[in-house]
Design a protein around this motif. Sequence first.
Motif, short mmCIF file in Angstrom:
data_model
loop_
_atom_site.label_atom_id
_atom_site.label_comp_id
_atom_site.label_asym_id
_atom_site.label_seq_id
_atom_site.Cartn_x
_atom_site.Cartn_y
_atom_site.Cartn_z
N TYR A 60 0.84 -1.19 0.00
CA TYR A 60 0.00 0.00 0.00
C TYR A 60 0.88 1.24 0.00
N CYS A 61 0.37 2.28 -0.64
CA CYS A 61 1.05 3.57 -0.65
C CYS A 61 0.14 4.62 -0.02
N MET A 62 0.68 5.41 0.91
CA MET A 62 -0.07 6.52 1.48
C MET A 62 0.75 7.80 1.32
N TYR A 63 0.22 8.73 0.50
CA TYR A 63 0.89 10.01 0.34
C TYR A 63 0.40 10.99 1.39
N LEU A 64 1.31 11.86 1.82
CA LEU A 64 1.03 12.82 2.89
C LEU A 64 1.14 14.23 2.33
N TYR A 65 0.02 14.93 2.30
CA TYR A 65 -0.01 16.24 1.66
C TYR A 65 0.10 17.34 2.71
N TYR A 66 1.31 17.50 3.25
CA TYR A 66 1.57 18.52 4.25
C TYR A 66 2.57 19.53 3.70
N PRO A 67 2.44 20.78 4.12
CA PRO A 67 3.32 21.83 3.58
C PRO A 67 4.77 21.67 4.04
N ARG A 68 5.68 22.17 3.24
CA ARG A 68 7.10 22.21 3.59
C ARG A 68 7.40 23.52 4.33
N PRO A 69 8.47 23.58 5.12
CA PRO A 69 9.34 22.46 5.48
C PRO A 69 8.63 21.51 6.43
N PHE A 70 9.00 20.24 6.37
CA PHE A 70 8.33 19.23 7.18
C PHE A 70 9.39 18.42 7.93
N HIS A 71 9.41 18.57 9.26
CA HIS A 71 10.38 17.85 10.09
C HIS A 71 9.66 17.16 11.25
N ARG A 72 8.38 16.91 11.10
CA ARG A 72 7.59 16.40 12.21
C ARG A 72 7.53 14.87 12.21
N GLN A 73 7.22 14.35 13.41
CA GLN A 73 7.08 12.91 13.55
C GLN A 73 5.70 12.46 13.07
N VAL A 74 5.67 11.45 12.21
CA VAL A 74 4.42 10.85 11.75
C VAL A 74 4.22 9.52 12.47
N SER A 75 3.00 9.29 12.94
CA SER A 75 2.66 8.04 13.61
C SER A 75 1.44 7.43 12.94
N LEU A 76 1.46 6.13 12.74
CA LEU A 76 0.35 5.41 12.11
C LEU A 76 -0.39 4.57 13.15
N TYR A 77 -1.70 4.46 12.96
CA TYR A 77 -2.52 3.64 13.85
C TYR A 77 -2.54 2.22 13.29
N ARG A 173 -5.30 6.01 9.05
CA ARG A 173 -5.35 6.86 10.24
C ARG A 173 -3.93 7.14 10.74
N HIS A 174 -3.62 8.41 10.93
CA HIS A 174 -2.30 8.78 11.37
C HIS A 174 -2.35 10.12 12.09
N THR A 175 -1.29 10.43 12.78
CA THR A 175 -1.14 11.73 13.43
C THR A 175 0.19 12.33 13.02
N VAL A 176 0.26 13.65 13.13
CA VAL A 176 1.50 14.37 12.85
C VAL A 176 1.82 15.23 14.06
N GLU A 177 3.01 15.07 14.57
CA GLU A 177 3.43 15.80 15.77
C GLU A 177 3.23 17.31 15.61
N GLY A 178 2.55 17.91 16.56
CA GLY A 178 2.37 19.36 16.56
C GLY A 178 1.26 19.87 15.67
N LEU A 179 0.59 18.97 14.92
CA LEU A 179 -0.47 19.41 14.03
C LEU A 179 -1.84 18.94 14.47
N GLU A 180 -1.93 18.37 15.67
CA GLU A 180 -3.23 17.95 16.17
C GLU A 180 -4.04 19.18 16.59
#
Length: 316
Positions: A60-77, A173-180
């Motif tokens: 499976y492929c999951m693309y993440l459409y978040y703006p740059r610059p991006f240095h955050r931690q991504v977590s998957l459920y 389902r995922h989270t991005v550090e600091g973007l909740e």
Amino acid sequence: MRELQQTLRRNDQYIPGLVNEDPADLARAAKATASSVSTSEIFSFKRGIAREFRPLDADYCMYLYYPRPFHRQVSLYVKNEGPARTLNAQWIVYEQKPELYQAFGSAAMQLPADFEGFVDAPRSADLPEKGTFGILLPATPGVSLQYVDMTHYVGLGKWVAPYWDITRWATFRHTVEGLEPTELASCGPDNVVNGTARALNKDVYEWVSDPGRALPQEIKLSFDKPVDVSMVQIAFDSDLVNAAHSFHFLTRVPKLVRDYDVVLVSGGKETCLPVQNNILRFRRHEIAGGKVDAVIVRVRSTWGDPSARIFEIRVY
């Protein structure tokens, strides 16, 4: 052009940056009050509807459409059934076509035995300056991820191409550090006459009743003096930010008002127009005419949400 824009806006067509300036709309000069207001609503920019778990029985492929610059931690459920294991994912990026991706780093996720919850996806290399990035999740027996429905398309989201080794793509389902989302939305009654029938940010929102208080709940537009009313127009919340609500998956949107009354108040007397089993965002109600002191929209039920929600009320 301005007249055309206002006509489109009156017919619930959204034009970014354009607010209601219709001089015929009596609600613009009315005072809005409500029986209750939510003080716990979080303004969220998240999209999609969490649905079933999908086994990683293929890549499976999951693309993440978040703006740059991006240095955050991504977590998957993730759900792991069985012994502890490593999910050896890869970070990928593409510039023009999704199928022409390039790997730029590994994401070895450590899954405890018989586990369900968020797991960090470490990044072994810096994100390239250009391109859309994402995670390639290899087929792994015993591992499932929770699918997030982002569109109205039916099926598994198969994107089959003979020249591409990824046969399935999805948003999980995922989270991005600091973007909740953490900011409280302004849910007061003035939102129904703020000129914008959409939730644009935490301050330009919608009326939301207190979820701790049972329905019915109501919102009232009071006029300084009696006015002639021939039509009441309402824009409800049909959760347009989640496109999956627009097709087969969920034809009855929980946030949408189901049963309501349009009430005309004149000299202390109420005339009630009841509506049942509403499934529409945009409603117009022709009125017999006559002087009124106030207009009330009384929400008796929704399709599941504990709060009454209304974006806009117009009175003509």
